[in-house]
Design a protein around this motif. Structure first.
Motif, short mmCIF file in Angstrom:
data_model
loop_
_atom_site.label_atom_id
_atom_site.label_comp_id
_atom_site.label_asym_id
_atom_site.label_seq_id
_atom_site.Cartn_x
_atom_site.Cartn_y
_atom_site.Cartn_z
N ARG A 46 -31.20 -73.12 8.20
CA ARG A 46 -31.86 -72.35 6.86
C ARG A 46 -32.74 -71.13 7.44
O ARG A 46 -32.62 -70.04 7.05
CB ARG A 46 -32.66 -73.32 6.06
N THR A 79 -31.57 -63.63 9.79
CA THR A 79 -30.27 -62.89 9.79
C THR A 79 -30.37 -62.06 8.51
O THR A 79 -30.28 -60.67 8.70
CB THR A 79 -29.17 -63.61 9.81
N GLU A 124 -30.42 -68.41 8.88
CA GLU A 124 -29.83 -67.62 7.48
C GLU A 124 -30.96 -66.72 7.30
O GLU A 124 -30.64 -65.27 6.90
CB GLU A 124 -29.48 -68.47 6.53
#
Length: 363
Positions: free
Chosen positions: A331, A337, A334
């Motif tokens: 998580r 990113t 993510e």
């Protein structure tokens, strides 16, 4: 181990314990410093017994600093005191064995009472859970008191003296002994009355202890906890900071400071402290459930905080739960990113891979 650096600094000078055992390694440690510091600790105890001019409810690290080398003048004073006491003991023992003189035999019995009762608490045969404590001298003090009374008692006098001269000599000796004993009793009684004032309540006990052992990390921690109990969070943090300055390795501090941060609404600041508390055997049971509750609240408030997920991953890794750690690393990667933070994304991607490997599950 029962003995820790905070409770008994002498334990920090010994070779480290082998993992998962109570057996010490054959390497490491500082033998010279241990010898000198153990000698100083013993001399300090006997000084407290003979004249208790400074007393404290707590003598833990670093109230009485360790002695690391012969360049410390305390080492030479301790060695001198040890040699004098040893020479007197050997002299009286030699007289008692050679001649069986009743007075010498009584001296030896008094010395044996004090020394043999003291040896188990001396930190010489093995380290105990206490560095310095007045209560350790209770039984040895009986031998010391008997020896002092024996030394003050008049001798039988020289056999060559005439009866009248011998009687005068004994009278003078009795007067001198009675005077010395009376002065000692008066001085110690006055000291006891003054010390009793320190025990009026917890406030007086702690304030008097801080005057003697302001460099005790544990005493600063206990004072901070008392301040926290009365609602003084600022004062508590000051005391915790002083304790951490004295002993950066004192693991209890993280948990206590974390509680203050939570009281102040600084949950994120409390997280690293609670996480570190998991490594402390004295706070892990209280820190673990508190930490999980803080994570639950913060993750519901800040679900897209990569730092928060990274902290959770670190906690789960420390707790031996790599599968949960992998979820938080994924998580966090993510989120990083999406925010365009390539370095952060790479670190958490690698962390995710390691956690997956530890968990033994497919990616």
């Amino acid at each position: 181990a029962l003995h820790t650096k905070a409770e008994n600094p002498l334990s920090s000078l010994l070779p480290p314990l082998l993992p998962g055992t109570e057996t010490r390694s054959t390497s490491g440690g500082n033998f010279l410093a241990w010898i000198l510091s153990a000698l100083h600790t013993n001399c300090y105890h006997w000084r407290l017994l003979l004249w208790p001019y400074q007393l404290s409810i707590e003598y833990s690290f670093d109230c009485v600093p360790l002695v690391f080398s012969l360049s410390d003048c305390r080492a030479w004073l301790d060695i001198l005191a040890f040699l004098i006491a040893g020479a007197f003991t050997l002299r009286r023992l030699a007289v008692a064995v050679a001649t069986g003189e009743p007075r010498a035999c009584r001296d030896v019995r008094c010395i044996a009472w004090g020394v043999l009762a003291w040896v188990p608490a001396s930190n010489v045969l093995f380290p105990i859970g206490t560095y310095i404590a007045e209560r350790l001298m209770y039984i040895p003090s009986i031998g010391a008191a008997m020896l002092i009374a024996q030394l003050l008692a008049p001798s039988s006098g020289q056999k060559t003296q005439s009866g009248r001269k011998r009687e005068l000599s004994l009278g003078a000796a009795r007067l001198l002994g009675a005077t010395a004993l009376g002065l000692a009793c008066a001085a110690l009684s006055a000291r006891t009355l003054v010390r009793n004032l320190d025990w009026l309540n917890n406030d007086t006990a702690f304030s008097s202890a801080l005057a003697v052992c302001g460099r005790s990390a544990k005493l600063q921690l206990q004072t901070g906890k008392r301040l926290l109990g009365s609602g003084d969070t600022t004062g508590a943090l000051v005391r915790f900071a002083l304790a951490r300055e004295i002993d950066p390795d004192f693991c209890d501090l993280d948990f206590e400071e974390a509680k203050v941060r939570l009281m102040l609404g600084q949950a994120k600041a409390a997280l690293p402290l609670l996480h570190n508390s998991l490594q402390c055997p004295f706070t892990v049971n209280g820190a673990a459930p508190m930490l999980m509750e803080v994570y639950k609240q913060l993750l519901s408030q800040y679900p897209n905080d990569s730092w928060l997920h990274g902290m959770a991953a670190s906690t789960y890794n420390s707790a031996g739960q790599p599968a949960q750690a992998a979820q938080h690393h994924a998580r966090a990667a993510e989120i990083c990113t999406a925010q365009g933070n390539a370095t952060c994304a790479r670190e958490h991607t690698e962390g995710h891979a390691r956690a997956i490997g530890l968990a033994g599950i497919g990616s």
